[in-house]
Scaffold this motif. Structure first.
Motif, mmCIF file in Angstrom:
data_model
loop_
_atom_site.group_PDB
_atom_site.id
_atom_site.type_symbol
_atom_site.label_atom_id
_atom_site.label_comp_id
_atom_site.label_asym_id
_atom_site.label_seq_id
_atom_site.Cartn_x
_atom_site.Cartn_y
_atom_site.Cartn_z
ATOM 1 N N GLN A 299 0.781 -1.227 -0.125
ATOM 2 C CA GLN A 299 0.014 -0.142 0.038
ATOM 3 C C GLN A 299 0.860 1.237 0.066
ATOM 4 O OE1 GLN A 299 -2.433 -0.902 3.459
ATOM 5 N NE2 GLN A 299 -3.951 -1.800 2.295
ATOM 6 N N ASN A 300 1.967 1.181 0.492
ATOM 7 C CA ASN A 300 2.906 2.367 0.639
ATOM 8 C C ASN A 300 4.291 2.487 -0.417
ATOM 9 O OD1 ASN A 300 1.726 3.611 2.842
ATOM 10 N ND2 ASN A 300 2.339 2.081 3.889
ATOM 11 N N ILE A 301 4.138 1.484 -1.388
ATOM 12 C CA ILE A 301 5.010 1.251 -2.353
ATOM 13 C C ILE A 301 5.705 2.655 -3.015
ATOM 14 C CG2 ILE A 301 3.947 0.732 -4.514
ATOM 15 C CD1 ILE A 301 5.564 -1.443 -4.877
ATOM 16 N N ASP A 302 6.972 2.842 -3.376
ATOM 17 C CA ASP A 302 7.221 4.115 -4.095
ATOM 18 C C ASP A 302 8.063 3.617 -5.095
ATOM 19 O OD1 ASP A 302 8.358 6.476 -4.620
ATOM 20 O OD2 ASP A 302 9.544 6.777 -2.745
ATOM 21 N N THR A 303 7.375 3.787 -6.358
ATOM 22 C CA THR A 303 7.964 3.413 -7.430
ATOM 23 C C THR A 303 9.154 4.017 -7.846
ATOM 24 O OG1 THR A 303 6.373 4.543 -8.849
ATOM 25 C CG2 THR A 303 5.916 1.915 -8.497
ATOM 26 N N THR A 304 9.279 5.307 -7.302
ATOM 27 C CA THR A 304 10.450 6.292 -7.826
ATOM 28 C C THR A 304 11.857 5.719 -7.260
ATOM 29 O OG1 THR A 304 10.050 7.737 -5.947
ATOM 30 C CG2 THR A 304 8.975 8.139 -7.955
ATOM 31 N N ARG A 305 11.670 5.021 -6.048
ATOM 32 C CA ARG A 305 13.022 4.546 -5.426
ATOM 33 C C ARG A 305 13.447 3.105 -5.891
ATOM 34 N NH1 ARG A 305 12.700 6.167 0.553
ATOM 35 N NH2 ARG A 305 14.829 5.788 0.413
ATOM 36 N N PHE A 306 12.554 2.523 -7.069
ATOM 37 C CA PHE A 306 13.063 1.091 -7.244
ATOM 38 C C PHE A 306 14.501 0.998 -7.757
ATOM 39 C CE2 PHE A 306 8.779 -0.798 -8.581
ATOM 40 C CZ PHE A 306 8.377 -0.633 -7.192
ATOM 41 N N ASP A 307 15.200 0.106 -7.287
ATOM 42 C CA ASP A 307 16.705 -0.339 -7.823
ATOM 43 C C ASP A 307 16.535 -1.633 -8.414
ATOM 44 O OD1 ASP A 307 19.131 -1.057 -8.158
ATOM 45 O OD2 ASP A 307 20.055 -0.584 -6.408
ATOM 46 N N GLU A 308 16.535 -1.414 -9.942
ATOM 47 C CA GLU A 308 16.176 -2.810 -10.449
ATOM 48 C C GLU A 308 17.330 -3.721 -10.351
ATOM 49 O OE1 GLU A 308 14.740 -2.736 -14.701
ATOM 50 O OE2 GLU A 308 13.749 -0.710 -14.148
ATOM 51 N N GLU A 309 18.596 -3.403 -10.174
ATOM 52 C CA GLU A 309 19.550 -4.373 -9.936
ATOM 53 C C GLU A 309 19.606 -5.141 -8.718
ATOM 54 O OE1 GLU A 309 22.941 -2.928 -11.917
ATOM 55 O OE2 GLU A 309 24.166 -4.088 -10.136
ATOM 56 N N VAL A 310 18.966 -4.287 -7.690
ATOM 57 C CA VAL A 310 18.796 -5.032 -6.242
ATOM 58 C C VAL A 310 17.539 -6.048 -6.348
ATOM 59 C CG1 VAL A 310 18.255 -4.966 -3.848
ATOM 60 C CG2 VAL A 310 19.939 -3.129 -5.213
ATOM 61 N N LEU A 311 16.525 -5.537 -7.256
ATOM 62 C CA LEU A 311 15.269 -6.097 -7.328
ATOM 63 C C LEU A 311 15.347 -7.427 -8.207
ATOM 64 C CD1 LEU A 311 12.568 -3.153 -7.614
ATOM 65 C CD2 LEU A 311 13.281 -4.717 -5.740
ATOM 66 N N SER A 312 16.305 -7.575 -9.037
ATOM 67 C CA SER A 312 16.428 -8.676 -10.171
ATOM 68 C C SER A 312 16.850 -9.924 -9.527
ATOM 69 C CB SER A 312 17.056 -8.166 -11.216
ATOM 70 O OG SER A 312 18.395 -7.884 -11.056
ATOM 71 N N THR A 313 17.547 -10.104 -8.249
ATOM 72 C CA THR A 313 17.947 -11.144 -7.873
ATOM 73 C C THR A 313 17.005 -12.454 -7.698
ATOM 74 O OG1 THR A 313 17.766 -10.890 -5.527
ATOM 75 C CG2 THR A 313 19.893 -9.764 -6.574
ATOM 76 N N ALA A 314 17.694 -13.823 -7.811
ATOM 77 C CA ALA A 314 16.697 -14.694 -7.805
ATOM 78 C C ALA A 314 16.166 -14.631 -6.339
ATOM 79 C CB ALA A 314 17.592 -16.075 -7.917
ATOM 80 N N GLU A 315 16.601 -14.268 -5.200
ATOM 81 C CA GLU A 315 16.115 -14.570 -3.976
ATOM 82 C C GLU A 315 14.974 -13.470 -3.768
ATOM 83 O OE1 GLU A 315 19.482 -14.142 -4.599
ATOM 84 O OE2 GLU A 315 19.898 -16.482 -4.128
ATOM 85 N N VAL A 316 15.359 -12.507 -4.294
ATOM 86 C CA VAL A 316 14.083 -11.499 -4.203
ATOM 87 C C VAL A 316 12.727 -11.884 -5.096
ATOM 88 C CG1 VAL A 316 13.454 -8.999 -4.835
ATOM 89 C CG2 VAL A 316 15.322 -9.270 -3.782
ATOM 90 N N GLY A 317 13.182 -12.623 -6.364
ATOM 91 C CA GLY A 317 12.048 -13.232 -7.077
ATOM 92 C C GLY A 317 11.293 -14.163 -6.394
ATOM 93 N N LEU A 318 11.870 -15.121 -5.339
ATOM 94 C CA LEU A 318 11.267 -16.000 -4.751
ATOM 95 C C LEU A 318 10.309 -15.387 -3.629
ATOM 96 C CD1 LEU A 318 13.975 -18.842 -4.224
ATOM 97 C CD2 LEU A 318 11.930 -19.061 -5.508
ATOM 98 N N ALA A 319 10.892 -14.307 -3.072
ATOM 99 C CA ALA A 319 10.156 -13.584 -2.120
ATOM 100 C C ALA A 319 8.982 -12.794 -2.706
ATOM 101 C CB ALA A 319 11.135 -12.436 -1.477
ATOM 102 N N ALA A 320 9.310 -12.399 -3.939
ATOM 103 C CA ALA A 320 8.216 -11.578 -4.604
ATOM 104 C C ALA A 320 6.971 -12.622 -4.920
ATOM 105 C CB ALA A 320 8.532 -11.204 -5.992
ATOM 106 N N SER A 321 7.130 -14.112 -5.190
ATOM 107 C CA SER A 321 6.171 -14.917 -5.447
ATOM 108 C C SER A 321 5.481 -15.323 -4.177
ATOM 109 C CB SER A 321 6.597 -16.208 -6.724
ATOM 110 O OG SER A 321 7.409 -16.896 -5.853
ATOM 111 N N LYS A 322 6.146 -15.231 -3.112
ATOM 112 C CA LYS A 322 5.585 -15.492 -1.859
ATOM 113 C C LYS A 322 4.361 -14.263 -1.515
ATOM 114 C CE LYS A 322 6.187 -17.118 2.612
ATOM 115 N NZ LYS A 322 6.743 -17.361 3.901
ATOM 116 N N VAL A 323 4.668 -13.138 -1.636
ATOM 117 C CA VAL A 323 3.754 -11.928 -1.414
ATOM 118 C C VAL A 323 2.765 -11.942 -2.322
ATOM 119 C CG1 VAL A 323 5.573 -10.639 0.142
ATOM 120 C CG2 VAL A 323 5.240 -9.908 -2.692
ATOM 121 N N ALA A 324 2.955 -12.398 -3.660
ATOM 122 C CA ALA A 324 1.927 -12.426 -4.818
ATOM 123 C C ALA A 324 0.973 -13.273 -4.391
ATOM 124 C CB ALA A 324 2.773 -12.744 -6.143
ATOM 125 N N GLN A 325 1.034 -13.977 -3.212
ATOM 126 C CA GLN A 325 -0.140 -15.071 -2.781
ATOM 127 C C GLN A 325 -1.067 -14.403 -1.990
ATOM 128 O OE1 GLN A 325 1.299 -18.872 -2.184
ATOM 129 N NE2 GLN A 325 2.458 -18.953 -3.973
#
Ligand code: C5P
Length: 207
Positions: free
Chosen positions: A60-86
């Protein structure tokens, strides 16, 4: 013009969507980054009793202007993403953001998992990009190694297969190809050839 690009992890959908956006001068949103940002914000709290409410608050408080694509693109973050996506409330908060993005007067291109089915079912053109899991794992491994990250093909293949399974069985709404989406298998295509194939599909669909 609204274009929906869906497909599994490392299928090439992000690159294709970015290049189509540049070609047509449209705004592009990689919706996986939204889920990844929420996953990253809660990555150390996955065992916390209030994990779900923390993830909902992060969405609800996401700030898209502060995205760091390099940090966000790791495999670990991908797994964490699919967890919150549920978590349905996480999806609800992120869906609002995605639907707002669609309101741009010139149109937009969004890529993700449920763009053609739920976020933008009336898109002018829908693409479903896929490739074998082995090919996708090889691509993702090459990308991460090129960035100096310490990864192996085997671990990336395992992570991709786990994410495919979790996404397919997501209790908040499993992902599938929209009936009216054009299927593009990029397993045997270079990035350039995949983009040209996608462009041809869009041109044909526009008539
Ligand atoms: O596309 P990407 O691999 O960056 O997405 C990360 C994760 O975010 C996916 O595995 C999926 O669980 C979730 N996601 C989603 N809906 C979207 C985009 C991504 O649930 N539209």
């Amino acid at each position: 013009m609204l274009i929906a690009v869906d497909g599994p992890a490392a299928s090439g959908k992000g690159t294709i969507a970015k290049r189509l956006a540049a070609h047509y001068g449209l705004a592009h949103l990689d919706t996986g980054l939204l889920y990844r940002a929420v996953g990253l914000a809660t990555i150390d709290k996955q065992d916390a009793p209030d994990f779900e409410s923390l993830a909902i608050a992060a969405a609800q408080n996401i700030d898209t202007t502060r995205f760091d694509e390099e940090v966000l693109s790791t495999a670990e973050v991908g797994l964490a993403a699919s967890k919150v996506a549920q978590i349905p409330e996480v999806r609800k908060a992120l869906n609002t953001l995605q639907r707002d993005f669609l309101q741009k007067p010139e149109g937009a291109i969004l890529d993700g998992r449920d763009i053609g089915t739920r976020i933008c079912p009336d898109a002018d053109v829908k693409l479903y990009i896929t490739a074998t899991s082995e090919r996708r794992a090889q691509r993702r491994t090459d990308q991460l190694l090129a960035r100096g990250l310490d990864v192996t093909y085997t671990s990336i293949l395992q992570q991709i297969e786990k994410r495919d399974k979790d996404d397919r069985e997501n209790p908040a709404g499993a992902f599938f190809q929209a009936e009216d989406a054009y299927l593009l298998d990029t397993s045997k295509l270079s990035i350039e050839a995949a983009f040209q194939a996608a462009l041809e599909i869009v041109e044909r669909a526009r008539g």
